[in-house]
Scaffold this active site. Structure first.
Site, PDB file in Angstrom:
ATOM      1  CD  GLU A 124      44.246  33.009 -22.168  1.00  0.00           C
ATOM      2  OE1 GLU A 124      45.334  32.621 -22.664  1.00  0.00           O
ATOM      3  OE2 GLU A 124      43.562  33.916 -22.662  1.00  0.00           O
ATOM      4  CD  GLU A 144      48.232  35.733 -27.743  1.00  0.00           C
ATOM      5  OE1 GLU A 144      46.987  35.689 -27.859  1.00  0.00           O
ATOM      6  OE2 GLU A 144      48.801  35.759 -26.638  1.00  0.00           O
TER       7      GLU A 144
END
Length: 934
Positions: free
Chosen positions: A394, A372
């Site tokens: 991602e 994150e």
């Protein structure tokens, strides 16, 4: 540091007026909210006034409001959003939030239509349009809500003027539902008192459920957020807390940087927090007060600063914000979400308890935090233009999470785990003819459920694998140099993946790195076509070839490829124990005389699995590898051999022989790779006569590992001991069963003192419940309900699926329909756990079929977990009867839909077909081998 912020005078005046009048306006939003939830279980907030006209779902047309993408006629600049979430239900039992919002946008092309996303919001007053230039704003002619495409269409009597700016003002009410999307509520109990949290999950298309907005990643803007809330609670958002006003507490936040709607977050709770300041950067960890008091946020706080500093150096860009908040939520559908400056997590992904959490929990926390935090630059500062390039976002974070975690925990060798967690994992999906490329055309990813569908293993794990391969063959120095100029050039902007290739190419051109083709030429073959090659090396002749690897070679890819399923393959290799220069396979086949061997030499390719491909050899080289099993690549040899055997490329018995050495193996990665691959044999054969001999064989192999940990370590916290305990007990080792039953019985006798070591609890709980009955299961449920540490609840929740009694498992399945028993975030994973149990699999399959409509509508068509659910309940299918049941399930529920699970249905059918063929061709041979292993 983030860029400074400048407010135009007219916009600033609007903001001041809004702030001054916000509380009066919000309190005045007294239009009666929907008297009850929609009767059709769609949880849709219905309009209460005549200010808008909803239109029913119709056949698509060429009108802009029937398209899934916004027209490029308007460009948002700033939002002023004020929200008041109510943490107590109204007279009808509903939780609601009230709000007002103004968005300033620029007209790019003249138009008489304003299209803005709005989903399940009730407009309580007629929206108003104000011109911020010299010309007056056109009069609003009509407003129509298009529920299918989730637009509010504002038709104007005259056209907006290109180049001019306007402000659209709305007042609205929405439901603070428990659906885990948009602005939603999470509930938990503390000291017997029910607490409610108002929180958010905007990615990918749910900001429109919180306020009307241009809800596409390229529509970046600056956001001014104000929250009204009870004085006993605290409000958080992306920006720093700017000011607070008591009574009905008003919290105003500093304006954000220019950012996408999906990265917004705002939360109201009575959570506690811990903090530290590093170089004037405020770092805070928020969680339930009970968890903070117990010190469960300390580990996350201790590693966050180190990881942030690592990424500042890695990207060569200072952290763009003045604060970094991270918050653990009791209800959260994803693992975590990278909201800029306010990252949200499941409790298990952020909170760690030294006495209760395992090494695996700690590893998960540090890697997810690193993932994150990596996004704060790559994804947030520089954002993909559209969701077809999600893999870049991602996949990149999934690769560098290992680098960030390694910096925080340098003694763990955590970078090696990408091979097991990502490369091997995604090979299984990408070997299907129904796989898909990393990057699709924009027009292929349009509807919300299509967007949710790309949040899959391909985007995350294949993306990570190919970017790791790219970094390896370019060298990390060249890779990071190109990455740094990319981030600096596109900061606060949007990109497509080829923009990264361009900057990497510049770095290559200024270095001594010399790949044989351009970065784009090489990487397009890995990004624009699905699948991967198997490279076959004949050490007798020196011939080397590549073929598209398919689990079922008789299937044909669903998609044509402009590259004809050929790749530019970087091959790292060693001859015996002498590393050789990198070799590039640029065509279907080639002659490489250096790869010829003689005597006791052997060739091993794809060192440390840095390349995204499998490797096959001639039989003689396989024999030499099996006899020596070099430590460097044991896990790779096992995984390649088993999967080549599944595809019929080598004999299954050759793959099984790679497990013979396990009797004397104590290292984690070879054992984990072997068990992952043997798990397929269990899935195919645990209902057949093969099961007994297979259990005997695996039990014999694990006995040495079990004895090793019993004798030498007394079950201290070593990584591979979990495998030893789990496999020894599951294969009937009496010493193991006695051990776990004794530990579990000791706990049952004194529930306040758990004697089971934290690292072993998952294995012990499962084994003890499997060996026990109702008494053990009910005790586990009681402990689950009492547990205050999320990781402990997760261990117990998974372990209860290990029960051997069908009626216990059926009861447990019913619990997943009751969110008071099993939280919505955990429902699908609980069903999957039950389906993983050979006793529970048919029960779970019947349960999902019987309740599909409820499950689908309860969890929403956009849920990321549907593909996992479908794959999880069908992975054991290996008979023609099960295949026909699966096809019937697809056809019977076509009118309901599968949301993000559409592709998973297709993949499950393909996988089942391949399983049927494999079992037919291999069952007899496998049975004979396990009876008499050679």
């Amino acid at each position: 540091m983030g860029k400074g912020f400048f407010i135009r005078k007219t916009v600033g005046i609007v903001g001041i007026v809004l702030a001054a009048g916000a509380i009066a306006t919000i309190i005045a939003l007294s239009v009666v909210y929907s008297q009850e939830k929609s009767k059709n279980n769609e949880n849709e907030v219905k309009p209460t006034g005549a200010v808008t006209t909803p239109v029913p779902t119709t056949e698509p047309s060429n009108e802009p409001w029937d398209q899934w993408r916004l027209p490029q006629t308007l460009s948002p600049q700033t939002y002023n959003v004020t929200l008041w979430p109510r943490l107590q239900p109204d007279a009808t039992g509903l939780y609601i939030f009230r709000g007002l919002s103004s968005v300033v946008f620029r007209c790019v092309e003249k138009t008489n239509l304003i299209l803005i996303h709005s989903n399940k919001l009730n407009m309580t007053l007629q929206p108003t349009l104000t011109a911020l230039g010299s010309k007056p704003a056109p009069i609003i002619e009509s407003i129509v809500m298009h529920t299918k495409t989730q637009y509010m269409a504002i038709h104007l009597k005259e056209e907006l003027t290109a180049g001019e700016s306007y402000e659209l003002y709305t007042e609205f009410v929405g439901e603070l539902a428990d659906d885990l999307g948009g602005f939603y509520r999470s509930e938990y109990y503390e000291n017997g008192v029910k607490k409610v949290v108002a929180t958010t999950q905007m990615q990918a298309t749910d900001a429109r459920k919180a306020f009307p907005c241009f809800d596409e990643p390229a529509m970046k803007a600056v956001f001014h957020i104000t929250l009204y809330h009870d004085p006993a609670t605290v409000a958080l958002s992306n920006g720093l807390n700017y000011s607070e006003v008591a009574t009905l507490k008003k919290t105003t936040f500093a304006p954000t940087e220019v950012m996408s709607t999906y990265l917004l977050a705002f939360i109201v709770s009575d959570f506690g927090f811990i903090e530290q300041n590093i170089d004037k950067l405020q770092i805070r960890i928020f969680a339930r007060q009970e968890a903070i008091n117990a010190g469960q946020g300390e580990y996350a706080l201790s590693v966050t600063g180190t990881i942030l500093k690592f990424f500042e150096d890695y990207y060569n860009v200072p952290y763009p914000l003045p604060k970094s908040d991270q918050i653990a939520l009791p209800d959260f559908n994803a693992g975590a979400m990278e909201n800029w400056g306010l990252i949200t997590y499941r409790e298990t992904a952020l909170l760690y308890d030294e006495e209760i959490s395992s090494n695996g929990n700690k590893e998960r926390i540090v890697t997810i935090i690193a993932h994150e935090l990596a996004h704060q630059w790559f994804g947030n500062l520089v954002t993909i233009r559209w969701w077809n390039d999600l893999w870049l976002n991602e996949g990149f974070a999934s690769y560098v999470e290992y680098l960030g975690a390694d910096k925080a925990e340098p003694t763990w060798n955590i970078k090696d785990l990408i091979v097991l967690n990502d490369v091997h994992r995604v090979f299984a999906i990408d070997a299907l003819a129904s796989s898909h490329p990393l990057s699709s055309k924009e027009e292929e990813i349009q509807r919300p459920e299509q967007i949710s569908e790309v949040f899959d293993t391909i985007s995350y794990s294949k993306g990570a694998s190919v970017l790791r391969m790219l970094s390896d063959f370019l060298t990390e120095t060249v890779f990071t140099q190109g990455l740094q100029t990319y981030l600096d050039h596109f900061k606060f902007n949007n990109t497509v993946y080829t923009d990264l290739w361009e900057h990497l190419q510049r770095a290559v051109d200024s270095s001594s790195s010399t790949p044989p083709r351009s970065v784009q030429d090489i990487m397009d073959r890995w990004v624009l076509q699905m699948g991967f090659p198997v490279v076959t090396i004949n050490t007798e002749t020196g011939q080397i070839t590549q073929e598209h690897f398919l689990l079922d070679p008789e299937t044909k890819p669903d998609r044509p490829s402009e590259f004809n399923y050929e790749w530019f393959v970087p091959i790292s290799w060693t001859k015996k124990e002498a590393a050789q220069p990198l070799y590039w396979l640029l065509q279907k086949t080639n002659q490489v005389d250096q790869m010829k061997i003689s005597g006791d030499e052997w060739v091993l390719a794809n060192i440390n699995v840095t390349g995204y491909y499998r490797v096959n050899y001639d039989n003689e080289n396989w024999e030499r590898l099996l006899n020596s099993i070099p430590v460097i690549n044991r896990a790779q040899i096992i995984d390649d051999a088993f999967n080549l055997a599944k595809a019929g490329i080598i004999e299954t018995t050759l793959a099984l022989r790679t497990t013979l050495f396990l009797a004397s193996e104590t290292e984690y990665m070879p054992w984990e790779s072997a068990l992952d691959n043997l798990d397929y044999f269990y899935l195919m054969f645990d209902r057949t006569e093969v099961y007994g001999p297979m259990q005997t064989y695996v039990g014999n192999k694990v006995e040495g590992l079990f004895d090793y940990f019993t004798r030498l370590t007394n079950w201290e916290n070593l990584y591979n001991q979990v495998n030893a305990l789990r496999v020894a007990c599951s294969t009937g080792n009496e010493n193991c069963t006695t051990l776990v039953k004794t530990w579990f019985e000791q706990w049952m006798e004194n529930p306040n003192v758990n004697p089971i070591k934290a690292n072993l609890r998952s294995a012990v709980y499962c084994s003890a419940i499997a060996a026990g009955g109702e008494k053990e299961w009910n005790f586990a449920w009681e402990m689950f309900e009492k547990a205050t540490v999320a990781s402990e609840k997760d261990k117990l929740r998974a372990a209860m699926a290990c029960a051997s009694e069908p009626w216990l498992l059926n009861r447990y399945l019913k619990y997943t329909l009751d969110s008071n028993k099993i939280r919505k975030q955990d429902a699908t994973s609980t069903i999957i756990s039950i389906a993983s149990n050979v006793v529970g699999q048919p029960l779970a399959w019947d349960f999902v079929r019987a309740n599909w409509e409820y499950i689908f509508k309860q969890y929403g068509g956009g849920s990321f977990s549907f593909s996992n659910l479908i794959n999880g309940i069908t992975k054991r299918f290996s008979t023609e009867f099960e295949l026909q049941q699966l096809i019937q399930f697809r056809d019977d529920n076509a009118h309901i839909g599968f949301g993000s699970g559409n592709l998973a249905i297709q993949q499950s059918i393909e996988r089942t077909t391949a399983n049927i063929k494999w079992v037919k061709n291999n069952q007899e041979t496998v049975l004979e081998w396990f009876i008499n292993p050679l």
